[in-house]
Design an enzyme around this catalytic site. Structure first.
Site, PDB file in Angstrom:
ATOM      1  N   ASP A  28      -7.020   4.410  -4.561  1.00  0.00           N
ATOM      2  CA  ASP A  28      -7.687   4.256  -3.258  1.00  0.00           C
ATOM      3  C   ASP A  28      -8.302   5.635  -2.990  1.00  0.00           C
ATOM      4  OD1 ASP A  28      -7.824   2.207  -0.842  1.00  0.00           O
ATOM      5  OD2 ASP A  28      -7.463   4.136   0.092  1.00  0.00           O
TER       6      ASP A  28
ATOM      7  N   LYS B 293       0.864  -1.186   0.000  1.00  0.00           N
ATOM      8  CA  LYS B 293       0.000   0.000   0.000  1.00  0.00           C
ATOM      9  C   LYS B 293       0.891   1.223   0.000  1.00  0.00           C
ATOM     10  CE  LYS B 293      -4.337   1.233   0.154  1.00  0.00           C
ATOM     11  NZ  LYS B 293      -5.514   0.484  -0.340  1.00  0.00           N
TER      12      LYS B 293
END
Ligand code: NDP
Ligand code: 2IT
Length: 449
Positions: A166, A126
């Site tokens: 995201d 991430k």
């Protein structure tokens, strides 16, 4: 608690004292693994859990950029390359002022398990930045993305690490990031980022995939409990990528969505949400959800004034948190249960606090956990990578049908694991166990690395 588990939990707390979100994510997983750990006495000797909770690599970097007035700003960029057990690191980039190392690590940690559940060859990672995209011009966004990629490019690659979107990162940002990557590398490596626009190698149905996948999972979960979405009242938090397409698919299955939100407040439309208007406000105008009232004067707007989001006070059968972590507090959970909610579908990552999840499970509310229920997005990213490698593209229907099958399989894995380990109906534990078993198998096979 199992002694080994307890020790790893305490050590992780000691090593990461300031990282509340990360510790929350680790605690949930470790606690649900107890029956599996009890059944394997060589995990401790081989430090399976210690290796699982320590990221392979964390990269942080400076991102300087200039605004339209010539003022220079500095943000912090991150990429947490958590686990390459099952494939290249894979996971989104988040641009939001709240981003910090704890949030990056919890998201990276959860991504490993989520990606394992998809059954596709992707590891977990991430990244992102504490950059706030709100109110920025297109040119400012472009300059920020170019500066961010000028550092990130050396750490990623289509066989190394493949970022995507995201919160705050959608097709526009992916486009600017891709353009800068291609310029620096002087090569068209289509599979280095996913969530691209269709015209230069994106996948049809990637935009819809997380929201659609959430509803496919919900459909399977309700079916297993002799229920369905038909005629149900649904409330959704957020009005971004995940929320919009969850709303679209829920409506297709005959549910009535009556509320959506953004960080300022929520709208309640008892006649059912006008999704075309939401898309116009959010996808085209990048405006605030309050604007909904301009065309629906009888809808209600409720402002957010504290940590309990007003959207969770509206009566519904199904609640879909699709905004951010810890957005469903214990207070909100109590209100939802009082109002007769039967199922929670986590479109966002870790949207329920630990206390809220516990409260739902105790009151027999079905919980579709994020790692499983929102895995449709990253699964379709992996399908985008395959198409890029094949230099070929599937039709919308082909991708949607693959996504549907993947979500059916994920539900089955969660259900089988929860049945096998004595926690039937607890899909939170089922998802953690099913994913852990795949990861542990790969860890054993690859030796001490
Ligand atoms: P978007 O940026 O498209 O939308 C985010 C939405 O959530 C917006 O409505 C935003 O409101 C709201 N929101 C964000 N942060 C907060 C906050 N701190 N408090 C209140 N509201 C907030 O993001 P996505 O739809 O892509 O992501 C939503 C969630 O889904 C995230 O948890 C993400 O990690 C998760 N997810 C996303 C996937 C994807 O493919 N995009 C895949 C799997 C999970 P506002 O505009 O006012 O900030
Ligand atoms: O949380 C997530 O799974 C995502 N933001 C999507 C990641 C991806 O690589 O598509």
């Amino acid at each position: 608690m199992n002694k080994y588990l307890e020790r790893v939990l305490i050590d992780t707390e000691k090593k990461n004292p300031q990282e509340a979100e990360y510790l929350q994510a680790v605690k949930e997983v470790l606690e649900s693994l107890e029956p599996v750990i009890d059944a394997h006495d060589d995990y401790e000797k081989n430090a399976f859990l210690e290796r699982m909770v320590e990221p392979e690599r964390i990269i942080t970097f400076r991102v300087p950029w200039m605004d339209d007035n010539g003022q220079v700003h500095v943000n912090r960029g991150y990429r947490v390359q958590f686990s390459s057990l099952l494939g290249p690191y894979k996971g989104g980039l988040r641009f939001h002022p709240s981003v910090n190392q704890s949030i990056m690590k919890f998201l990276g940690f959860e991504q490993i398990f989520k990606n394992a559940l998809t059954g596709l060859p992707i590891g977990g990672g991430k990244g992102g930045s504490d950059f706030n995209p709100k109110g920025k011009s297109d040119n400012e966004i472009m300059r920020f993305c170019q500066s961010f990629m000028t550092e990130l490019y050396r750490h990623i690659g289509q066989d190394v690490d493949v970022p995507a979107g995201d919160i705050g990162v959608g097709a526009r940002e992916i486009g600017y990031l891709f353009g800068q990557y291609k310029r620096i590398r002087d090569a068209f490596e289509g599979g280095v980022l996913t969530g691209k626009e269709i015209v230069y190698g994106g996948s049809l149905a990637r935009k819809e995939a997380t929201g659609y996948g959430l509803i496919f999972f919900m459909r399977e979960m309700l079916k297993a409990h002799q229920n369905s979405l038909q005629g149900k009242t649904v409330i959704i938090s957020g009005s971004g990528n995940v929320a919009i397409y969850a709303c679209e698919k829920a409506m297709e299955y005959g549910a009535k969505v009556v509320a959506m939100s953004d960080s300022n407040g929520c709208i309640y439309d008892k006649n059912g949400i006008d999704l075309d208007l939401i898309k116009q406000i959010k996808e085209v105008e990048r405006g605030r959800i309050k604007e909904y009232l301009r065309e629906h004067k009888d809808a209600q707007y409720i402002e957010t004034t504290n940590e309990d989001f007003p959207v969770w006070t509206i009566k519904a059968d199904i609640a879909l948190p699709c905004a951010t972590q810890n957005e469903v507090t214990l207070n909100s959970a109590k209100k939802l249960v009082e109002n007769g909610v039967i199922a929670i579908g986590e479109g966002a990552n870790m949207p329920c606090t630990a206390e809220a999840t516990e409260y739902f499970l105790k009151h027999n509310v079905l919980v579709a956990p994020a790692k499983a229920a929102n895995a449709g997005g990253v699964a379709t990213s992996a399908i985008e990578m395959s198409q890029n490698s094949m230099r070929f593209s599937y039709t919308f229907e082909e991708v949607e049908s693959k996504l549907n099958q993947i979500m059916i399989n994920i539900f089955e894995s969660c259900k089988n694991a929860s049945d096998k380990y004595g926690c039937s109906g607890n899909y939170v534990a089922g998802a953690n166990i099913a994913a852990f078993q795949k990861l542990a198998k790969a860890m054993r096979a690859q030796g001490i690395v």
